[in-house]
Design an enzyme around this catalytic site. Structure first.
Site, short mmCIF file in Angstrom:
data_model
loop_
_atom_site.label_atom_id
_atom_site.label_comp_id
_atom_site.label_asym_id
_atom_site.label_seq_id
_atom_site.Cartn_x
_atom_site.Cartn_y
_atom_site.Cartn_z
N ASP A 90 45.55 45.31 80.42
CA ASP A 90 44.18 45.50 79.95
C ASP A 90 43.25 45.26 81.13
O ASP A 90 43.67 45.29 82.29
CB ASP A 90 43.89 44.48 78.83
CG ASP A 90 42.85 44.96 77.83
OD1 ASP A 90 41.67 45.02 78.21
OD2 ASP A 90 43.23 45.25 76.69
N HIS A 93 36.89 42.70 77.84
CA HIS A 93 37.84 43.28 76.89
C HIS A 93 39.18 42.55 76.92
O HIS A 93 39.75 42.21 75.87
CB HIS A 93 38.01 44.76 77.21
CG HIS A 93 38.72 45.56 76.18
ND1 HIS A 93 40.09 45.72 76.16
CD2 HIS A 93 38.26 46.28 75.13
CE1 HIS A 93 40.44 46.50 75.16
NE2 HIS A 93 39.34 46.86 74.50
N SER A 125 41.77 48.60 69.76
CA SER A 125 41.96 47.56 70.78
C SER A 125 42.08 46.18 70.15
O SER A 125 42.77 45.31 70.69
CB SER A 125 40.78 47.54 71.76
OG SER A 125 40.83 48.63 72.64
#
Length: 589
Positions: free
Chosen positions: A79, A119, A364
């Site tokens: 990620d 994120h 996600s």
């Protein structure tokens, strides 16, 4: 009371006692746990203007209390980089186990110039935020061992994926790999050769001493993401499809859709034939009362209702200067510059550290909920292969949104199927896969699970039509068949490819396709691979790889048929293209 269909399986007393050693430890609790509806949902008030529907959670129930927390299971997060020193992550991070592709160090924490790159920290927290430490939130697997690979901060190359999946020294002991990334625009697969596919799947299967790392992959957020090119019909079937992304079709990959707090498809969640199961991704987590002090009523009126439904609460980059949750800095230019809910800024009465965010969403967010459950399974039974894990998740998942119906056109032609039940009695949906993961049911099944046994792989079987078939309307589709004389007794996966000269389009403006591609199993189960109204990109309707996962436990032996129909074609008019070849590979046991 739980309101989802299907009964929650309860662990036996003997199993609970065996797994509860140490569970009576002093527990300080996690102050923000009550807002984590995805873990335990009894319809409580959370962040957002609506309450979650009681029972819409991943079924943790009492697992954590009985020390089923993913202890010892190494999870790799591919990620953006995670903040490995975050107060609610650090204790679970493997020392020197992560990798920074930018500076070749073991610290992937986003730099000061990457202050918005939160994120990876959010995803990692959903999986393995430390539990019972007196601060913040809790992960699905709050005792898992965490590793972060920051490939999204470093170009996102194929070589970096291989490094994090099997090739790099830091990946060698990874048991579960979370991949909350993908393409938000529609793609169509055209150049994935069988040798290239094997070059991915073979080393993926060889990891973990031949048991195979469990790769969990987000399906994408493309239901409406290319709305500029989507007509009204696409709003019913989804602009993009999971089969349009190469990695989502690998046999080793669990492709995950997102469900919101009402137990239905999250507004953005990409559907598709390659979905396996669903996790919880929620919606957006905004609150009108907070925004009303910053935005005008007219501005708020422009926002869709889903903006104000609950999202997922998780870890954020530390402090109020970067990440999702920050102090506002004038001038406010975008919605992200506002305080979106009561949690945000150092003025929050809920938590003023800005170390957490309640606006995380997307597939996600759904994928790490599934990854965390996999870590729980591997704690109770580390001998499970990736195939065993896939099978357990599918056969214990809960059927959400049970009234989801097929989408049809004015002529009654099915453009996209709702829930269908295959010949083996397994319900499947192109919106949800086999349903929402259920941690307690899956852990119960995993305890003492007998392995599926040796893999039976038909290899790729192909037919090239001597006379290409005209692609007619729903009453006269083009057809091609392959007969598998000795297929798997019980199917685990099906992959197909086909070639035609039907024009699709790969230049702007993109167009939705009127074609429906359907695969029919020897048992007669019909699965839509490409729905009419979706927006594939390519010169022609030709692709080398699409996973079709609706056939679990059916027999693979017999005649497999692909049908391609043009829903825009009136009876008696000339076809716009022809089907020339079809290939299929069936895997199972």
């Amino acid at each position: 009371m739980r309101q989802l269909s299907g009964k929650r399986t309860i662990l036996s007393v003997a199993t609970l006692l065996a797994l509860s050693a140490g569970a009576a430890q002093a527990q300080q609790g996690d102050p923000l746990y009550r807002y984590q509806w995805h873990l335990m949902n009894y319809g409580q008030a959370v962040i957002g203007d609506t309450r979650p529907v009681s029972g819409v959670d991943i079924g943790i129930d009492d697992l954590h209390d009985y020390n089923i927390r993913g202890k010892g299971v190494v999870v790799g997060v591919l990620d953006q980089g995670a903040e490995i020193a975050h107060p609610d992550l650090a204790a679970n991070v493997v020392p020197n186990g992560s990798w920074n592709f930018n500076n070749n160090s073991h610290d992937p924490t986003p730099s000061a110039s990457q202050g918005g790159n939160a994120h990876g920290t959010a995803v990692t927290g959903i999986i393995g935020a430390v539990g019972w430490n007196g601060i913040g939130v809790r992960g699905v697997a709050p005792s898992a061992r965490l590793k972060s690979f920051n490939f999204l901060d470093a170009g996102g190359t194929t070589a970096q994926i291989r490094y994090a999946w099997w090739d790099g020294p830091e990946s060698k002991d990874v048991a579960v790999s979370n991949n909350s990334w993908g393409d938000t625009t529609p793609l169509f697969l055209t150049n994935v050769s069988e040798n290239e596919l094997a070059a991915w799947e073979n080393p993926m299967s060889a990891t973990r001493g031949g048991l195979g790392t469990v790769y969990v992959k987000a399906a994408g957020n493309g239901f409406n993401s290319v709305s500029t090119y989507c007509p009204a019909s696409s709003g019913r079937v989804g602009c993009s499809q999971s089969v349009f992304v190469e990695e989502s079709n690998y046999f080793n990959v669990i492709t995950v859709a997102a469900v919101n707090a009402t137990g239905k498809r999250s507004s953005y969640s990409t559907p598709g034939a390659s979905l396996w199961v669903s996790g919880l991704g929620g919606e957006y987590g905004w609150e009108r009362a907070t925004l009303a002090t910053q935005a005008t009523a007219a501005q708020l009126a422009t926002q869709p209702a889903v903006r104000f439904d609950p999202a997922i609460m998780t870890t954020d980059l530390s402090g109020c200067a970067r990440g999702y949750n920050t102090n506002r800095v004038a001038p406010v230019q975008f919605w992200s510059d506002f305080d979106l809910n009561r949690l945000e800024s150092n003025q929050s009465a809920i938590d003023n550290t800005c170390n957490y965010a309640a606006t995380m969403n997307g597939t996600s967010a759904a994928s790490p909920t599934v990854t965390g459950v996999v870590a729980l399974l591997l704690q109770v039974n580390p001998k499970l292969s990736f195939r065993d894990v896939k099978y357990i998740l599918a056969t214990t998942a809960r059927k959400v949104d049970p009234t989801q119906a097929a989408v049809t056109d004015a002529n009654g032609t099915v453009l996209s199927a709702g829930w269908t039940t295959n010949a083996a009695g397994r319900p499947y949906s192109n919106w949800y896969g086999y349903g929402l993961v259920d941690a307690t049911a899956a852990v119960t099944r995993a305890t003492g699970f007998k392995s599926l046994g040796a893999l039976v792989d038909s290899g790729w079987q192909r037919v090239d039509l001597e006379t290409p078939q005209a692609i007619g309307n729903a009453s006269a589709p083009a057809r091609a068949s392959v007969n598998l004389a000795a297929g798997a007794g019980r199917i685990e996966a099906v992959q197909i490819g086909l070639a035609s000269d039907y024009p699709v389009g790969n230049t702007l403006p993109l167009k939705s396709t009127p074609l429906v591609v359907t695969l029919v199993s020897p048992s007669g189960t019909r699965a839509i691979v490409v729905p009419a109204g979706s927006v594939p990109v390519g010169a022609t309707m030709t692709f080398d790889l699409a996973a079709v996962n609706a056939f679990l436990d059916e027999s693979g032996t017999g005649n497999w048929t692909v049908e391609v129909a043009d829903t825009s074609l009136a009876a008696g008019t000339d076809a716009k293209g022809k089907l020339s070849s079809f290939k299929i590979r069936v895997l199972g046991h």
